[in-house]
Motif scaffolding. Structure first.
Motif, PDB file in Angstrom:
ATOM      1  N   GLY A  71       0.812  -1.212   0.000  1.00  0.00           N
ATOM      2  CA  GLY A  71       0.000   0.000   0.000  1.00  0.00           C
ATOM      3  C   GLY A  71       0.841   1.255   0.000  1.00  0.00           C
ATOM      4  N   ASP A  72       1.884   1.280   0.804  1.00  0.00           N
ATOM      5  CA  ASP A  72       2.766   2.448   0.828  1.00  0.00           C
ATOM      6  C   ASP A  72       3.488   2.634  -0.504  1.00  0.00           C
ATOM      7  OD1 ASP A  72       2.311   3.709   3.188  1.00  0.00           O
ATOM      8  OD2 ASP A  72       3.906   2.714   4.304  1.00  0.00           O
ATOM      9  N   ASN A  73       3.805   1.536  -1.182  1.00  0.00           N
ATOM     10  CA  ASN A  73       4.478   1.656  -2.473  1.00  0.00           C
ATOM     11  C   ASN A  73       3.537   2.181  -3.550  1.00  0.00           C
ATOM     12  OD1 ASN A  73       7.468   0.514  -2.860  1.00  0.00           O
ATOM     13  ND2 ASN A  73       6.528  -0.521  -1.128  1.00  0.00           N
ATOM     14  N   VAL A  74       2.252   1.862  -3.432  1.00  0.00           N
ATOM     15  CA  VAL A  74       1.273   2.478  -4.328  1.00  0.00           C
ATOM     16  C   VAL A  74       1.235   3.977  -4.072  1.00  0.00           C
ATOM     17  CG1 VAL A  74      -1.178   2.649  -4.887  1.00  0.00           C
ATOM     18  CG2 VAL A  74      -0.130   0.406  -4.599  1.00  0.00           C
ATOM     19  N   GLY A  75       1.243   4.355  -2.784  1.00  0.00           N
ATOM     20  CA  GLY A  75       1.288   5.766  -2.440  1.00  0.00           C
ATOM     21  C   GLY A  75       2.525   6.447  -2.992  1.00  0.00           C
ATOM     22  N   TYR A  76       3.668   5.783  -2.893  1.00  0.00           N
ATOM     23  CA  TYR A  76       4.922   6.326  -3.430  1.00  0.00           C
ATOM     24  C   TYR A  76       4.797   6.553  -4.934  1.00  0.00           C
ATOM     25  CZ  TYR A  76       9.879   6.682  -4.632  1.00  0.00           C
ATOM     26  OH  TYR A  76      11.092   7.105  -5.119  1.00  0.00           O
ATOM     27  N   LEU A  77       4.212   5.579  -5.633  1.00  0.00           N
ATOM     28  CA  LEU A  77       4.040   5.692  -7.081  1.00  0.00           C
ATOM     29  C   LEU A  77       3.114   6.852  -7.430  1.00  0.00           C
ATOM     30  CD1 LEU A  77       4.592   4.482  -9.879  1.00  0.00           C
ATOM     31  CD2 LEU A  77       2.610   2.992  -9.533  1.00  0.00           C
ATOM     32  N   ILE A  78       2.054   7.016  -6.645  1.00  0.00           N
ATOM     33  CA  ILE A  78       1.129   8.140  -6.860  1.00  0.00           C
ATOM     34  C   ILE A  78       1.861   9.469  -6.701  1.00  0.00           C
ATOM     35  CG2 ILE A  78      -0.864   9.365  -5.903  1.00  0.00           C
ATOM     36  CD1 ILE A  78      -2.035   6.608  -5.195  1.00  0.00           C
ATOM     37  N   GLY A  79       2.632   9.581  -5.612  1.00  0.00           N
ATOM     38  CA  GLY A  79       3.364  10.811  -5.364  1.00  0.00           C
ATOM     39  C   GLY A  79       4.438  11.079  -6.405  1.00  0.00           C
ATOM     40  N   ARG A  80       5.128  10.015  -6.823  1.00  0.00           N
ATOM     41  CA  ARG A  80       6.234  10.174  -7.772  1.00  0.00           C
ATOM     42  C   ARG A  80       5.730  10.530  -9.168  1.00  0.00           C
ATOM     43  NH1 ARG A  80      11.640   8.755  -6.810  1.00  0.00           N
ATOM     44  NH2 ARG A  80      12.845   9.698  -8.492  1.00  0.00           N
TER      45      ARG A  80
END
Length: 207
Positions: A71-80
């Protein structure tokens, strides 16, 4: 038979009873990229269920860890990929206003990678730390390492404590039932004392 869940955990009993491990994985996963969901509360409830023999504690821990990291990596991808423009446009739908985002990003920038680990334990920051890491340009491998460490500590702490409570759930409920009247009396006395103190101060100011 599923054990009764205390206080704020009680409303999660139907979710765990019907969906079990799926509920744990999905709720923690979506919470970790900004969707308002009771991930931490459900993790604790699942730990209690595991302690009472309704779920496997290893499966709960492994699934929660994997869901948290993913889930946090999805968030990272969204932010990036979307950057600040994406957050400013859509963040309000998950209660992430531009002001809150700016405050969180400043805090994140000051403390670097360590905050990714600690953020797991901070309500509000837990849900958006991946997004902020992406917008701030943190290298993915660095984020992944700190994020995995934070997820392991977070899951380990809550599952261990909840599992221990679940194994003694009957004893705990017996003790709570035995002393709840005394606790209510003490709380009532404290509330009365607080109210009396407030009224006295108000009267002094008026005089």
């Amino acid at each position: 038979m599923a054990p009764p869940l205390p206080g704020p955990l009680a409303h999660l009993a139907p979710l765990l009873s019907h969906y079990g491990y799926w509920a744990v994985g999905v709720v923690i996963f979506v919470e970790d990229f900004g969707v308002p969901a009771p991930g931490e509360t459900l993790l604790i409830a699942a730990g209690v269920y595991a302690g009472a023999g309704r779920l496997n504690v290893v499966a709960v821990a492994v699934l929660a860890f994997a869901a948290a990291v993913a889930g946090d990596n999805v968030g990272y991808l969204i932010g990036r990929s979307g950057g600040r423009a994406f957050v400013h446009r859509w963040g309000r739908y998950v209660f992430l206003t531009p002001q809150r985002f700016h405050t969180a990003e400043e805090f994140f920038t000051r403390h670097g990678g360590q905050i990714v680990t600690v953020a797991r334990f901070i309500e509000g920051l837990r849900q958006v730390n991946g997004i902020i890491a992406g917008t701030s340009g943190m290298p993915w491998r660095r984020f992944l390492a700190f994020n995995a460490l934070g997820a392991a500590l977070w899951v380990g702490l809550w599952v261990t404590l909840a599992y221990a409570a679940g194994t003694h759930i009957t004893t705990l409920y017996d003790e709570i039932t035995r002393y709840q009247l005394y606790v209510l009396i003490v709380l009532g006395a404290l509330a009365a004392a607080f109210l009396a103190r407030h009224l006295l101060r108000r009267r002094r100011h008026q005089n």
